[in-house]
Design an enzyme around this catalytic site. Structure first.
Site, mmCIF file in Angstrom:
data_model
loop_
_atom_site.group_PDB
_atom_site.id
_atom_site.type_symbol
_atom_site.label_atom_id
_atom_site.label_comp_id
_atom_site.label_asym_id
_atom_site.label_seq_id
_atom_site.Cartn_x
_atom_site.Cartn_y
_atom_site.Cartn_z
ATOM 1 N N GLY A 11 -16.643 -8.255 -28.801
ATOM 2 C CA GLY A 11 -15.199 -8.282 -28.563
ATOM 3 C C GLY A 11 -14.796 -7.665 -27.247
ATOM 4 O O GLY A 11 -13.735 -7.032 -27.155
ATOM 5 N N GLY A 43 -8.259 -7.081 -25.007
ATOM 6 C CA GLY A 43 -7.779 -5.932 -25.759
ATOM 7 C C GLY A 43 -8.549 -4.652 -25.500
ATOM 8 O O GLY A 43 -8.972 -4.359 -24.378
ATOM 9 N N ILE A 44 -8.718 -3.881 -26.545
ATOM 10 C CA ILE A 44 -9.402 -2.592 -26.444
ATOM 11 C C ILE A 44 -10.835 -2.769 -25.991
ATOM 12 O O ILE A 44 -11.354 -1.981 -25.188
ATOM 13 C CB ILE A 44 -9.336 -1.864 -27.802
ATOM 14 C CG1 ILE A 44 -7.895 -1.471 -28.114
ATOM 15 C CG2 ILE A 44 -10.226 -0.617 -27.803
ATOM 16 C CD1 ILE A 44 -7.689 -1.008 -29.545
ATOM 17 N N GLY A 45 -11.498 -3.817 -26.474
ATOM 18 C CA GLY A 45 -12.878 -4.050 -26.071
ATOM 19 C C GLY A 45 -13.016 -4.286 -24.582
ATOM 20 O O GLY A 45 -13.937 -3.771 -23.938
ATOM 21 N N SER A 64 -10.203 1.897 -37.997
ATOM 22 C CA SER A 64 -8.753 1.842 -37.776
ATOM 23 C C SER A 64 -8.065 2.908 -38.614
ATOM 24 O O SER A 64 -8.596 3.336 -39.651
ATOM 25 C CB SER A 64 -8.228 0.455 -38.171
ATOM 26 O OG SER A 64 -6.821 0.437 -38.267
ATOM 27 N N TYR A 89 -7.145 -6.681 -44.043
ATOM 28 C CA TYR A 89 -7.570 -6.011 -42.812
ATOM 29 C C TYR A 89 -7.952 -4.559 -43.091
ATOM 30 O O TYR A 89 -9.019 -4.084 -42.660
ATOM 31 C CB TYR A 89 -6.439 -6.070 -41.788
ATOM 32 C CG TYR A 89 -6.679 -5.222 -40.561
ATOM 33 C CD1 TYR A 89 -7.590 -5.619 -39.584
ATOM 34 C CD2 TYR A 89 -5.993 -4.018 -40.383
ATOM 35 C CE1 TYR A 89 -7.813 -4.836 -38.462
ATOM 36 C CE2 TYR A 89 -6.203 -3.244 -39.259
ATOM 37 C CZ TYR A 89 -7.122 -3.649 -38.303
ATOM 38 O OH TYR A 89 -7.334 -2.862 -37.196
#
Length: 288
Positions: free
Chosen positions: A15, A19-21, A143, A168
């Site tokens: 990923g 985004g964060i990745g 998370s 999720y």
């Protein structure tokens, strides 16, 4: 805090295209750490690679296709990695399905959140473990939602009562339980692996933080670059021994510098961990 840079061994990051990745990849590349980005969309991966090289022209960034919603793709990734690359120093399990509006299934018949966020990464780690360098790290991105999740062993496909957040949160809870179980397994079996869990807090894009319509978020959110902090520290901090849970240190853990936080009690529940590990091996047919 001392930091490792340019170790020579590669960091494999799922990923890393957005985004964060992607923010984590930018920061790791700036430290001259060679990267292998495992990406589902090669075109998006190529664009991410270009942006990384633009920021760090001397960076080493390779791409390999990986679709965590397909165990066949996971097996192929591990086989290609073994053929092409030296041992890895860190495996960052970051890619994820997030709040899929309607229930979807992976190619292997798993509910999408559980299949991608946990089962795909469980299988990937098992297959990649023989390719690890000494004292390598497995970094699992969980998370805040993990605390609110419930793993429904009686209905892992969410045939009943599916909602995006419940599915999720359950998958992220599974990830955290897995990270802690891997830490104990490494100690018990002397695997030489340091398993570290992280969560990014409440991370959103810089554009969203700047939006006048999102002013209320500025008090408790931070951008992707800050949200990547726990991952980057988990990869680079030589003082981490394994078993840590890194997250933002601010109020409610939504923003702030990455620091070790207390591990929720459910993550070390022996019965829960054993059941999840056993079922994960059975479902993926990768028992390790």
């Amino acid at each position: 805090m001392a930091e490792v840079s340019g170790t020579g061994s590669r960091v494999v990051l799922t990923g890393g295209a957005r985004g964060i990745g992607h923010a984590a990849a930018l920061q790791l590349a700036a430290r001259r750490i060679p990267l292998v980005l495992a990406v589902r969309d090669i075109e998006r991966g190529l664009a991410a690679r270009r942006s990384i090289l633009q920021a760090s022209p001397d960076a080493s960034v390779d791409l390999l296709p990986l679709d965590l919603a397909s165990l066949g793709s996971v097996r192929e990734f591990a086989a290609i990695y073994a053929d092409r690359f030296d041992p890895w120093s860190a495996l960052v399990l970051n890619a994820g399905a997030i709040l899929v509006p309607h229930r979807e299934m992976t190619q292997d018949g798993f509910e999408m959140h559980l299949g991608v966020n946990h089962l795909g990464h469980f299988a990937l780690t098992g297959l990649m473990l023989p390719l690890a360098a000494p004292n390598a790290r497995v970094v699992t991105a969980s998370s805040i939602a993990a605390r609110m999740g419930r793993i429904q062993f009686h209905d892992l496909r969410w045939d009943h009562g599916y909602t995006p957040f419940r599915a999720y949160a359950a998958s992220k809870r599974a990830g955290l339980v897995f990270a802690r179980a891997l830490h104990r397994k490494s100690l018990d079996e002397r695997l030489g692996i340091r398993s570290i869990a992280t969560h990014p807090g409440y991370a959103v894009s810089s554009e969203r933080l700047r939006s006048a319509r999102r002013l209320y978020e500025r008090g408790f959110a931070h951008d992707y670059a800050a949200g990547a902090g726990p991952i980057v520290r988990a990869v680079t901090d030589p003082d981490l021994l394994g078993g840590e849970y890194l997250a933002p240190s601010g109020r409610f853990q939504t923003r702030g510098a990455p620091e070790p936080i207390s591990v929720p009690s459910f993550a070390d529940d022996a019965l829960l961990s054993a059941r999840l590990w056993r079922i994960s091996g059975q479902l993926t047919r990768i028992a390790w």
